[in-house]
Design an enzyme around this catalytic site. Structure first.
Site, PDB file in Angstrom:
ATOM      1  N   LYS A  31       0.879  -1.326  -0.221  1.00  0.00           N
ATOM      2  CA  LYS A  31      -0.145  -0.049  -0.031  1.00  0.00           C
ATOM      3  C   LYS A  31       0.635   1.180   0.034  1.00  0.00           C
ATOM      4  CE  LYS A  31      -4.203  -2.003   1.704  1.00  0.00           C
ATOM      5  NZ  LYS A  31      -3.693  -3.425   2.438  1.00  0.00           N
TER       6      LYS A  31
HETATM    7  C1  PLP Z   1      -4.633  -4.515   1.901  1.00  0.00           C
HETATM    8  C2  PLP Z   1      -4.067  -5.713   1.796  1.00  0.00           C
HETATM    9  C3  PLP Z   1      -4.441  -6.881   0.948  1.00  0.00           C
HETATM   10  C4  PLP Z   1      -5.685  -6.391   0.054  1.00  0.00           C
HETATM   11  O1  PLP Z   1      -5.487  -5.680  -0.829  1.00  0.00           O
HETATM   12  P1  PLP Z   1      -6.771  -5.156  -1.588  1.00  0.00           P
HETATM   13  O2  PLP Z   1      -6.259  -4.136  -2.767  1.00  0.00           O
HETATM   14  O3  PLP Z   1      -7.778  -4.601  -0.508  1.00  0.00           O
HETATM   15  O4  PLP Z   1      -7.477  -6.264  -2.196  1.00  0.00           O
HETATM   16  C5  PLP Z   1      -3.533  -7.893   0.982  1.00  0.00           C
HETATM   17  N1  PLP Z   1      -2.420  -7.948   1.488  1.00  0.00           N
HETATM   18  C6  PLP Z   1      -1.913  -7.037   2.539  1.00  0.00           C
HETATM   19  C7  PLP Z   1      -0.915  -7.159   3.307  1.00  0.00           C
HETATM   20  C8  PLP Z   1      -2.699  -5.786   2.606  1.00  0.00           C
HETATM   21  O5  PLP Z   1      -2.256  -5.042   3.463  1.00  0.00           O
END
Ligand code: PLP
Length: 434
Positions: free
Chosen positions: A107
């Site tokens: 993210k």
């Molecule tokens: C947010 C997150 C996900 C899921 O991602 P999305 O875009 O919400 O599908 C998977 N793994 C980790 C470590 C995350 O922080």
């Protein structure tokens, strides 16, 4: 470029407005009116480019009508100050490591891009901008760290009390400055609902300039497509057919991948993996989408019962279940399977996965065992040490915590506790300085 709302294609805005609003007033999600197809020369030259350079090429194709290229270059280079290496785990299985950013999670890519874009769009503003973000863990830390100290912007993070890991919580409750953490007595879905309600509350919006930083925001979603191209750049010649396996919660990450395909990335198969919150794998199998309350799992960043980006996937494929199920396969795994996978991959292949990446690894393995001629890439979305408790339980021994992460643990948590009730959140918002 114009961006339309998935609820009404005639409702169109420019990039700045789409980034600001996050969610359209009609509760639809913004989508680009046309997705540019990258030219052949781009693919012919891709091996000569760095992650930053190839990202800038794609960003230019997407955003050149809305942001001057010299400014876009600054945004791009500031946001993407880390690598996304493709690591061979065994045979034709690769891990795309997306955890080399400041908070050790994928993210960081979208959050840093969005922070830079928003800072660009609000340069010279008189009133403050309030960023509202609901998090199940990693969003909060990535957004908070992306925006930390950015002038004119205040960040309010809503997270479910007791449902995020110790170190995750520390990453957004210890920052201070322009970051406030709200500890909500409820689930992630409650947090998400409170944020959504605030965006459609006319009185709150007349007082405060609100924007969201959830995966619904385009400024996060579109840049996430860049690392799919960066994975492709790092592949050997003769890789055969290509499959990406994506651990999914709100389905923002995989939506970015589907957009990459529309831009011309040659992907033959997407695999969406979830924990037991399997609303989308069920839809892929049956054609029926049934939202339900989320259940807590060891892969808690994917504890989502009604994935917000699902609407975008429907939109990309003109609501055709057949077309969607043709491009995406879905698999779900329970906690026992996730933990066993972490242990097995570590023992057999000397590679450490986190609980989310482990689901993607399992989905990929399952697919590759039934389909020949593929190179498979699973997205490793967080550093395993972010989920040290689960990883250590799975392995039966402790693991090393990277210095970047350990630093957060030493600082003191500060949060505001709040009921999972919109009136309480509203009162908090109305009490803020505009
Ligand atoms: C947010 C997150 C996900 C899921 O991602 P999305 O875009 O919400 O599908 C998977 N793994 C980790 C470590 C995350 O922080």
């Amino acid at each position: 470029m114009k961006y339309y709302s998935t609820s009404n294609k005639n409702h169109q805005v420019n990039l700045k407005e789409a980034v600001f609003k996050g969610l359209a007033l009609d509760k639809g999600l913004y989508m680009p009116q046309s997705i540019p197809v990258l030219p052949k020369e781009f693919f012919a030259n891709i091996k000569k480019l760095s992650f930053r350079e190839l990202s800038f090429e794609i960003a230019s194709a997407l955003f050149h009508t809305d942001i001057p290229l010299n400014e876009l270059k600054k945004i791009n280079d500031e946001a993407l100050d880390f690598e996304t290496p493709l690591v061979n785990v065994h045979d034709s299985v690769y891990s795309l490591e997306l955890f080399h950013g400041p908070t050790l999670a994928f993210k960081d890519v979208g959050a840093r891009y969005m922070a830079q874009m928003l800072a660009y769009f609000t340069r010279g503003y008189q009133s403050e901008i309030h960023v509202l973000v609901a998090t199940s863990g990693d969003t909060g830390s990535a957004v908070a760290n992306g925006f930390l100290g950015v002038p004119g912007i205040k960040v309010h993070i809503l997270y479910p009390k007791g449902l995020v890991s110790y170190l995750q919580e520390k990453q957004f409750t210890t920052l201070g400055q322009n970051i406030t953490a709200l500890e909500v007595e409820g689930s992630f879905d409650d947090c998400q609902r409170l944020v959504k309600e605030a965006f459609v509350d006319a009185e709150v919006n007349s007082k405060l300039t609100l924007t969201s930083a959830n995966s619904i925001n385009l400024a996060r979603l579109l840049p996430q497509s860049f690392y799919y191209f960066n994975a492709f750049r790092q592949l050997q010649e003769n890789y055969g057919k290509l499959a990406f396996s994506v651990p999914s919660g709100n389905f923002g990450n995989i939506t970015s991948g589907l957009i990459a395909k529309k831009m011309g990335l040659p992907v033959d198969q997407y695999i969406a993996t979830t924990n037991i919150n399997d609303v989308v794998p069920e839809y892929l199998r049956t054609g029926k989408y049934t939202a339900r309350p989320s259940m807590a799992t060891v892969a808690n960043a994917m504890d989502v019962g009604d994935p917000s980006n699902f609407t975008r996937i429907l939109d990309l494929y003109g609501n055709s279940h057949k077309a969607i199920a043709n491009d995406i396969l879905g698999y779900s795994y329970n906690d026992t399977e996730i933990k066993r996978c972490i242990s097995e991959v570590s023992k057999k292949h000397k590679y450490l996965t986190d609980p989310h990446g482990a689901t993607a690894y399992m989905g990929l393995s399952q697919f590759l065992s039934e389909n020949k001629g593929y190179t498979g890439i699973f997205l490793e979305t967080a550093h395993p040490a972010k989920f040290s408790k689960t990883v250590e339980e799975s392995l039966g021994h402790t693991i090393e915590i990277p210095e970047k992460l350990a630093e957060f643990g030493k600082k003191e948590k500060v949060s505001l506790e709040m009921a999972a009730d919109y009136l309480a959140f509203r009162e908090y918002l109305m009490g803020l300085n505009s």
